[in-house]
Design a protein around this motif. Structure first.
Motif, PDB file in Angstrom:
ATOM      1  N   UNK A   1       9.838   3.218  -7.554  1.00  0.00           N
ATOM      2  CA  UNK A   1      10.652   2.452  -6.612  1.00  0.00           C
ATOM      3  C   UNK A   1       9.839   2.081  -5.367  1.00  0.00           C
ATOM      4  N   UNK A   2       9.779   0.773  -5.074  1.00  0.00           N
ATOM      5  CA  UNK A   2       9.101   0.212  -3.900  1.00  0.00           C
ATOM      6  C   UNK A   2       7.582   0.397  -3.913  1.00  0.00           C
ATOM      7  N   UNK A   3       6.977   0.785  -5.025  1.00  0.00           N
ATOM      8  CA  UNK A   3       5.523   0.948  -5.104  1.00  0.00           C
ATOM      9  C   UNK A   3       4.993   0.145  -6.291  1.00  0.00           C
ATOM     10  N   UNK A   4       4.024  -0.719  -6.023  1.00  0.00           N
ATOM     11  CA  UNK A   4       3.521  -1.647  -7.024  1.00  0.00           C
ATOM     12  C   UNK A   4       2.000  -1.580  -7.122  1.00  0.00           C
ATOM     13  N   UNK A   5       1.487  -1.952  -8.283  1.00  0.00           N
ATOM     14  CA  UNK A   5       0.049  -1.999  -8.528  1.00  0.00           C
ATOM     15  C   UNK A   5      -0.351  -3.448  -8.743  1.00  0.00           C
ATOM     16  N   UNK A   6      -1.429  -3.867  -8.066  1.00  0.00           N
ATOM     17  CA  UNK A   6      -1.971  -5.215  -8.206  1.00  0.00           C
ATOM     18  C   UNK A   6      -3.382  -5.109  -8.760  1.00  0.00           C
ATOM     19  N   UNK A   7      -3.742  -6.024  -9.668  1.00  0.00           N
ATOM     20  CA  UNK A   7      -5.071  -6.040 -10.277  1.00  0.00           C
ATOM     21  C   UNK A   7      -5.671  -7.437 -10.225  1.00  0.00           C
ATOM     22  N   UNK A   8      -7.014  -7.460 -10.160  1.00  0.00           N
ATOM     23  CA  UNK A   8      -7.758  -8.705 -10.272  1.00  0.00           C
ATOM     24  C   UNK A   8      -9.084  -8.394 -10.959  1.00  0.00           C
ATOM     25  N   UNK A   9      -9.544  -9.322 -11.784  1.00  0.00           N
ATOM     26  CA  UNK A   9     -10.818  -9.167 -12.495  1.00  0.00           C
ATOM     27  C   UNK A   9     -11.823 -10.167 -11.931  1.00  0.00           C
ATOM     28  N   UNK A  10     -13.060  -9.701 -11.702  1.00  0.00           N
ATOM     29  CA  UNK A  10     -14.142 -10.554 -11.199  1.00  0.00           C
ATOM     30  C   UNK A  10     -15.413 -10.275 -12.007  1.00  0.00           C
ATOM     31  N   UNK A  11     -16.429 -11.095 -11.824  1.00  0.00           N
ATOM     32  CA  UNK A  11     -17.697 -10.889 -12.518  1.00  0.00           C
ATOM     33  C   UNK A  11     -18.318  -9.563 -12.086  1.00  0.00           C
ATOM     34  N   UNK A  12     -18.882  -8.860 -13.025  1.00  0.00           N
ATOM     35  CA  UNK A  12     -19.473  -7.552 -12.755  1.00  0.00           C
ATOM     36  C   UNK A  12     -20.573  -7.669 -11.695  1.00  0.00           C
TER      37      UNK A  12
END
Length: 168
Positions: free
Chosen positions: A20-31
């Motif tokens: 509740x009220x806590x979220x995970x965000x992800x992004x992928x970039x070049x190594x």
């Protein structure tokens, strides 16, 4: 900076509820391409002139594979709708903002230019892992489904799926 390698999708694969009220965000970039990745977020409906809800969260590299680095950040918020974008800085000092699937040298100031956190991240859609199953691998095997030499009607063995709240 390899912009073609940047990947984020505003759906449950890249941003989802942990609790509740806590979220995970992800992004992928070049190594090995980024020196820092920052998640910028703010309330969609509350104007900054009334209350400044802008938050900057430094994202941590969670893992890497042969070609990519994956950055993650946890964010706690209690808003109806969250808007967000990313600030990407490479080792040459080049800084780019990634908002609503577009790259810009200018910071996004209009919430319509930002990613819209999916409204389907409702609390009741979270998968709650029972205590006995945390950090464990569980296999569910149905031998009769693939090892039967005779036809078995579905109504003889089928049971409606259980929700994650049953039998806890």
């Amino acid at each position: 900076m390899e912009l073609a390698a940047v990947y984020h999708k505003a759906d449950k694969s890249c941003c989802y509820a942990l609790e509740k009220n806590r979220f995970l965000f992800r992004i992928r970039v070049k190594k090995g391409d980024m020196v820092s990745v920052i998640l910028h977020s703010q309330d969609k409906y509350l104007p900054i002139s009334r209350q400044d809800t802008r938050v900057q969260t430094v994202m941590e590299r969670a893992c890497s594979d042969e070609y990519s680095d994956y950055y993650e950040a946890e964010l706690t918020f209690q808003v109806v709708c969250l808007r967000y974008f990313f600030e990407l800085t490479d080792f040459n000092g080049e800084r780019v903002f990634f908002a609503n699937y577009k790259f810009s040298k200018e910071i996004a100031t209009d919430t319509d230019q930002m990613f819209d956190c999916p409204q389907n991240l409702r609390e009741e859609e979270r998968f709650l892992v029972p205590e006995w199953a945390k950090n464990k691998v569980v296999y569910q095997i149905f031998p009769s489904r693939f090892a039967s030499s005779k036809e078995v009607p579905d109504e003889l063995w089928y049971k409606a799926p259980m929700g994650h709240f049953e039998n806890l």
